[in-house]
Design a protein around this motif. Structure first.
Motif, PDB file in Angstrom:
ATOM      1  N   SER A 104      -1.181  70.901 128.376  1.00  0.00           N
ATOM      2  CA  SER A 104      -1.193  71.893 129.599  1.00  0.00           C
ATOM      3  C   SER A 104      -0.918  73.146 129.155  1.00  0.00           C
ATOM      4  CB  SER A 104      -0.184  71.453 130.485  1.00  0.00           C
ATOM      5  OG  SER A 104      -0.317  69.855 131.095  1.00  0.00           O
ATOM      6  N   ARG A 107      -4.038  74.709 127.573  1.00  0.00           N
ATOM      7  CA  ARG A 107      -5.038  74.928 128.654  1.00  0.00           C
ATOM      8  C   ARG A 107      -4.987  76.251 129.177  1.00  0.00           C
ATOM      9  NH1 ARG A 107      -7.982  70.163 128.667  1.00  0.00           N
ATOM     10  NH2 ARG A 107      -7.096  68.325 128.507  1.00  0.00           N
ATOM     11  N   LYS A 108      -3.619  76.466 129.726  1.00  0.00           N
ATOM     12  CA  LYS A 108      -3.282  77.741 130.536  1.00  0.00           C
ATOM     13  C   LYS A 108      -3.566  78.882 129.790  1.00  0.00           C
ATOM     14  CE  LYS A 108      -0.093  75.428 133.665  1.00  0.00           C
ATOM     15  NZ  LYS A 108       1.351  75.368 133.904  1.00  0.00           N
ATOM     16  N   ASN A 110      -5.688  79.111 126.840  1.00  0.00           N
ATOM     17  CA  ASN A 110      -6.873  79.450 126.635  1.00  0.00           C
ATOM     18  C   ASN A 110      -7.547  79.837 128.078  1.00  0.00           C
ATOM     19  OD1 ASN A 110      -6.862  78.341 124.101  1.00  0.00           O
ATOM     20  ND2 ASN A 110      -7.398  76.428 124.739  1.00  0.00           N
ATOM     21  N   GLU A 111      -7.284  79.556 129.139  1.00  0.00           N
ATOM     22  CA  GLU A 111      -7.941  79.999 130.486  1.00  0.00           C
ATOM     23  C   GLU A 111      -7.540  81.301 130.409  1.00  0.00           C
ATOM     24  OE1 GLU A 111      -6.330  77.230 133.310  1.00  0.00           O
ATOM     25  OE2 GLU A 111      -7.782  75.738 132.613  1.00  0.00           O
ATOM     26  N   ASN A 217     -11.431  74.675 128.133  1.00  0.00           N
ATOM     27  CA  ASN A 217     -10.300  74.970 127.728  1.00  0.00           C
ATOM     28  C   ASN A 217      -9.267  74.495 126.893  1.00  0.00           C
ATOM     29  OD1 ASN A 217      -9.350  72.931 128.898  1.00  0.00           O
ATOM     30  ND2 ASN A 217      -8.916  73.739 131.076  1.00  0.00           N
ATOM     31  N   ILE A 218     -10.088  73.912 126.106  1.00  0.00           N
ATOM     32  CA  ILE A 218      -9.200  73.408 124.864  1.00  0.00           C
ATOM     33  C   ILE A 218     -10.178  73.301 123.695  1.00  0.00           C
ATOM     34  CG2 ILE A 218     -10.124  70.930 124.822  1.00  0.00           C
ATOM     35  CD1 ILE A 218      -6.502  71.502 124.781  1.00  0.00           C
ATOM     36  N   ASN A 236     -10.363  69.877 132.615  1.00  0.00           N
ATOM     37  CA  ASN A 236     -11.332  70.643 131.861  1.00  0.00           C
ATOM     38  C   ASN A 236     -12.949  70.069 132.133  1.00  0.00           C
ATOM     39  OD1 ASN A 236     -12.462  72.209 129.988  1.00  0.00           O
ATOM     40  ND2 ASN A 236     -11.495  70.752 128.263  1.00  0.00           N
TER      41      ASN A 236
END
Length: 248
Positions: A104, A107-108, A110-111, A217-218, A236
Motif C-alpha cells: 500500500s 502504491r501511494k 508511486n501515485e 501504481n506498482i 490498481n
C-alpha cells in the motif's frame, strides 16, 4: 531489545521486515532451512523433537556471539533467540510475501510521484493541448442531427470489473475474466490451467506458475494465491495481469 516488543503481532512484523531486507540468496536459504525444521517438528512422534527442543538447539547456530564474553552473552540471550526461532518456524508461511502495508505504501508513493510529474508537465502541455483541441475541432466532421456521443467510460473495450490476463507461454495467450468479491489469484490460475491443459506443453504443465500485477501504481508484484483480485483491481485499475512461471 526484541522482547521489548510485547505483542506477538508486532514481533512478527519486525521479523517480516528483517527477512525482506535479506539478500535474495540468503532469504531463499533461510526459507529452505525453516521448511526443513518444520518437517522435523511435524515428526515429533518419531524423533522426539518438539518445537521447544528444536529452537533451543538451532538458536545458538543462528545467533553467534564473539569476543571474551561470548558464552555469557549467549546464555543471557538464550531465551530470546530460542523464542525468535520458534516464531520463525511456527509462522514461516506468512514471512515470504511482501507485507500488505508495504504494498500500500509503494502504491501511494508511486501515485504521488506520478501526480508530481503530471503537475510539472502540465504547464508545458497546456499550450499543446489547446492547439491540438483547436485542430481537432477544425478537422472534425459534422455530426448528423440527433447523433448520440457516449462518454469515454462507456466506450472502453473492457467493462468495469473485467481484467484481461496474459499468459505468453500458454497455447491460449489471453483471457478476459469477470471478477467478483470472491475471485482469488489462484482461481484465475486454475481457470487458465484448465483452459490450456490440452494445448500446453508438458514442461509448462509441470511448472508452478504465479499471477503478476504489472504497471499502474506498482512496478511488478507477484500476487499471493489467496489475494482477492477485485481488491487488487480497485487498488490498481491500470495494471496489466500476466501469468509467469514461478521462480525457484
Amino acid at each position: 531489545m526484541f522482547l521489548e516488543i510485547s505483542k506477538i503481532k508486532l514481533q512478527l512484523q519486525a521479523l517480516h521486515l528483517l527477512i525482506m531486507l535479506l539478500p535474495e540468496a540468503n532469504r531463499d536459504t533461510a526459507k529452505a532451512f525453516l521448511q526443513f525444521l518444520k518437517k522435523v517438528v511435524a515428526n515429533e512422534g518419531k524423533n522426539k523433537m518438539n518445537l521447544w527442543n528444536v529452537s533451543m538447539i538451532v538458536a545458538p547456530n543462528l545467533f553467534i556471539y564473539k569476543g571474551k564474553r561470548a558464552n555469557q552473552q549467549e546464555m543471557q540471550a538464550a531465551a530470546t533467540t530460542a523464542h525468535i526461532v520458534r516464531l520463525l518456524i511456527r509462522y514461516q508461511d506468512i514471512l515470504w510475501t511482501v507485507p500488505s502495508f508495504l504494498i500500500s505504501q509503494v502504491r501511494k508513493m508511486n501515485e504521488a510521484a506520478m501526480n508530481n510529474s503530471k503537475r510539472q508537465l502540465m504547464f508545458d502541455k497546456g499550450v499543446r493541448k489547446l492547439l491540438r483541441r483547436k485542430t481537432m475541432e477544425r478537422d472534425r466532421p459534422e455530426r448528423p442531427e440527433g447523433a448520440v456521443t457516449f462518454p469515454p467510460y462507456l466506450q472502453s473495450d473492457i467493462p468495469e470489473g473485467v481484467i484481461r490476463v496474459y499468459a505468453p507461454l500458454h497455447s491460449k495467450v489471453s483471457m478476459a475474466i469477470q471478477l467478483n468479491s470472491q475471485t482469488k489469484a489462484k482461481d484465475i490460475l486454475a481457470r487458465f490451467h484448465c483452459e490450456n491443459s490440452r494445448g500446453s506443453s508438458q514442461n509448462m504443465r509441470g511448472q508452478i506458475q504465479s499471477l503478476h500485477e504489472i504497471g499502474g501504481n506498482i512496478g511488478q508484484h507477484c500476487l499471493d494465491p489467496d489475494a482477492y483480485m477485485l481488491d487488487v483491481y480497485h487498488a490498481n485499475p491500470q495494471a496489466e495481469w500476466v501469468i509467469k512461471p514461478k521462480a525457484t
